[in-house]
Design a protein around this motif. Sequence first.
Motif, PDB file in Angstrom:
ATOM      1  N   ALA A 511      71.898  13.441 -58.907  1.00  0.00           N
ATOM      2  CA  ALA A 511      73.417  13.807 -59.584  1.00  0.00           C
ATOM      3  C   ALA A 511      73.748  14.934 -59.072  1.00  0.00           C
ATOM      4  O   ALA A 511      72.909  16.011 -58.636  1.00  0.00           O
ATOM      5  N   ASP A 533      76.107  12.761 -51.726  1.00  0.00           N
ATOM      6  CA  ASP A 533      75.130  13.456 -52.504  1.00  0.00           C
ATOM      7  C   ASP A 533      73.946  14.227 -51.671  1.00  0.00           C
ATOM      8  O   ASP A 533      72.807  14.597 -52.195  1.00  0.00           O
ATOM      9  N   GLU A 628      76.757  11.801 -66.695  1.00  0.00           N
ATOM     10  CA  GLU A 628      77.130  12.328 -65.537  1.00  0.00           C
ATOM     11  C   GLU A 628      77.490  14.038 -65.804  1.00  0.00           C
ATOM     12  O   GLU A 628      77.284  14.804 -65.111  1.00  0.00           O
ATOM     13  N   GLN A 629      77.640  14.374 -67.051  1.00  0.00           N
ATOM     14  CA  GLN A 629      78.149  15.683 -67.499  1.00  0.00           C
ATOM     15  C   GLN A 629      77.129  16.449 -67.758  1.00  0.00           C
ATOM     16  O   GLN A 629      77.086  17.605 -67.785  1.00  0.00           O
TER      17      GLN A 629
END
Length: 762
Positions: A511, A533, A628-629
């Motif tokens: 992530a 990524d 995702e935050q």
Amino acid sequence: MTVLVPGIEGRSACTEERLLIVGLGLIGGSLAAALRSSGFNGQIVACDPNADEVALGKEMGLIDSGGTELAELLENVSMAVLAVPVLAMESVMKTLAGSLSAAAPNVVITDVGSTKATVRECAEAVFGCVPSNMVLGHPIAGSEKSGVSAANPSLYLNHKVILTPEPDVLLDALVRVKTLWQACGAEVLQMSVERHDQVLARTSHLPHLLAFSLVDTLARQDERLDIFRYAAGGFRDFTRIAGSDPVMWRDIFIANRDAVLSSLDDFEAGLARLRQAIECGDSDALIATFDRASHARHYFDTLLNKTSYQAEYHMQPHGKVTYRVRPGGQAQGRLRVPGDKSMSHRSIMLGALAEGVTEVKGFLEGEDSLATLQAFREMGVAIEGPHQGRVTIHGVGMHGLKPPAGPLYVGNSGTAMRLFAGLLAGQAFDSELTGDESLTKRPMGRVADPLRLMGVAIDTAEGGRPPLKIHGGAALKGIDYDMPMASAQVKSCLLLAGMYAEGETRVREPAPTRDHTERMLNGFGYPVSREGDTCWLQGGGKLTAGTIDVPSDISSATFFLVAAAITPGADITLEHVGINPTRIGVINILTLMGADLTLENEREVGGEPVADIRIRYAPLNGIDIPVEQVPLAIDEFPALFIAAANARGTTRLRGAEELRVKESDRIQAMADGLATLGVEHTVVEDGIDIIGNGNDQVPSYGGGRIDSLGDHRIAMAFAIAALRAGDDIIIEDCANVATSFPDFVALVQRIGMSINVGGDNV
């Protein structure tokens, strides 16, 4: 000889002794005075070749009796303290050996000599070995005055006494000698004879030798009267010790000859380097030495006194710090919070390895960043400052670091330890990284394991925890590494090691994480590529110095963003805040909760996006925080928990198991604090559900006493919580706020809150 007296513990034990002090000068007289002052009820007998000193000791009430003949004073004595010059020890011991068997078979013997190897040799020459009831010792205290008339009952108060017992010492004897000195208010430590003599040669004997030499040299100059007439305080402070007893110091220098000469060699080598730098006009070498010495003086004081470096550096209160925050208050104003800690660390690291001089503005003068500065000073880097956020780093190049004299201490900073691990992996010398008690509990296997894949020989403590011992000189090879967890620190560690590796180093993250290292490496002219990524670089490049303007830290800004978000009527603008896309999770989450937040004056500074952030009060709503935050706001969650407690409905956090291994278990620590305030919540392994009580008219929760567990972000989060509390919030163990936000209290007061800072009873 053996001791037959049963073991005695506690301060009261020494009151039962019949104590013989051999040598009634300053040290022996002060021992008697300190014992009398402490309530000592036993008998004190003194032996001194000067009958007048004995008479004066009795007149002053320090001793009960005494004389000049040692053999005549030994009857019923239970402990003898040899306070005579080192070179007189053997003759005193001979008298004891010839008389003790009949007069005092149970006596414990100790001494105060400052060179323990010589005293041990005397004991071995007289007794054949060091008797098991003899405990060698040395009080680290003294004065330029001498004689029993100078006896000072406070001489040993809060000073150290070093005991150097032999392996076969009787425990009873050791306990009784320790108790004796503790009764005088001293801190008692133990070390080996050899270590003692080495340490004292450098910290006591060498300074005295230099003071004697300097005063003697100047006293023989033609203009000596003017020299001493106009001497400033620094000269007087340094040379005061040259007024000490010449005979005693002659004996010490002769007795501890080898260690003194070794320390003198080191000093002369350093002096020669300074002389050469002055002759050549080498300002970098001079500033490196002077800055390293100046800051080391502050830095090591904090380690010895167990205070924060920030407290020492900026004269902040030492010891336990407690906040008492009054309920309510405003949240108004325009302010600039300190520089970003992550970027401050990296600016020093890359500036030190660059070629040329790097100028840093906006540097965070917090504990963690100052520890990083000190570590590079110990590796030979000349660093000027910090002064009002400005630091000048004289880079030494990729291979210019020098071996540190000992372990590099990085305090509470996991960032520093993990990034240093990668950087030091490429050096030719061995190194060790250590930190404070909190840091030693944090996992380091996450960097040690991939570094080993690159060819690094690295040792950790049990469980993959600090300290880290890195064996230099390895031939590193680039790797293609898939990180099992999202961590900017691990990614940065591997990229820094990759600069020293053969071939390409590629790091893939599950992530997005903060990308300060990649941006700053590019800014220093070291190309880092990214696609999706994955980021990568080639080994063997170089760094070129430049100018860095560190943006304000969004993690520090978060406390004031939340303060405005939860307080009716609030309006706060935070200036020059870094809004790196990998760091704006807190902005995204607050916006999703309904915060009235706008970015103004957006711009780019040194490759980093910055903006002024204006936030005004608006009712918040509970949300399910997008997974995702989470990595984009991992350091900001303690403050976001307070926002959730003031929102309408339930806020759910998942995928945040990383919070369990920060400076504290931040999920549980915040949950415990919320429980104290009366906020409903449910803890799960990787997150928490918080049921808010958003209501403009009444407090959202109560007050209470919070244990921050020494975690700066926990402490600051609950301080901000007081804006909507119904009673005072008292927060314990807040000293570590200095690690990331030294001006926090001043800015909290500036926006209209009431906070008092003090000790346990604030």
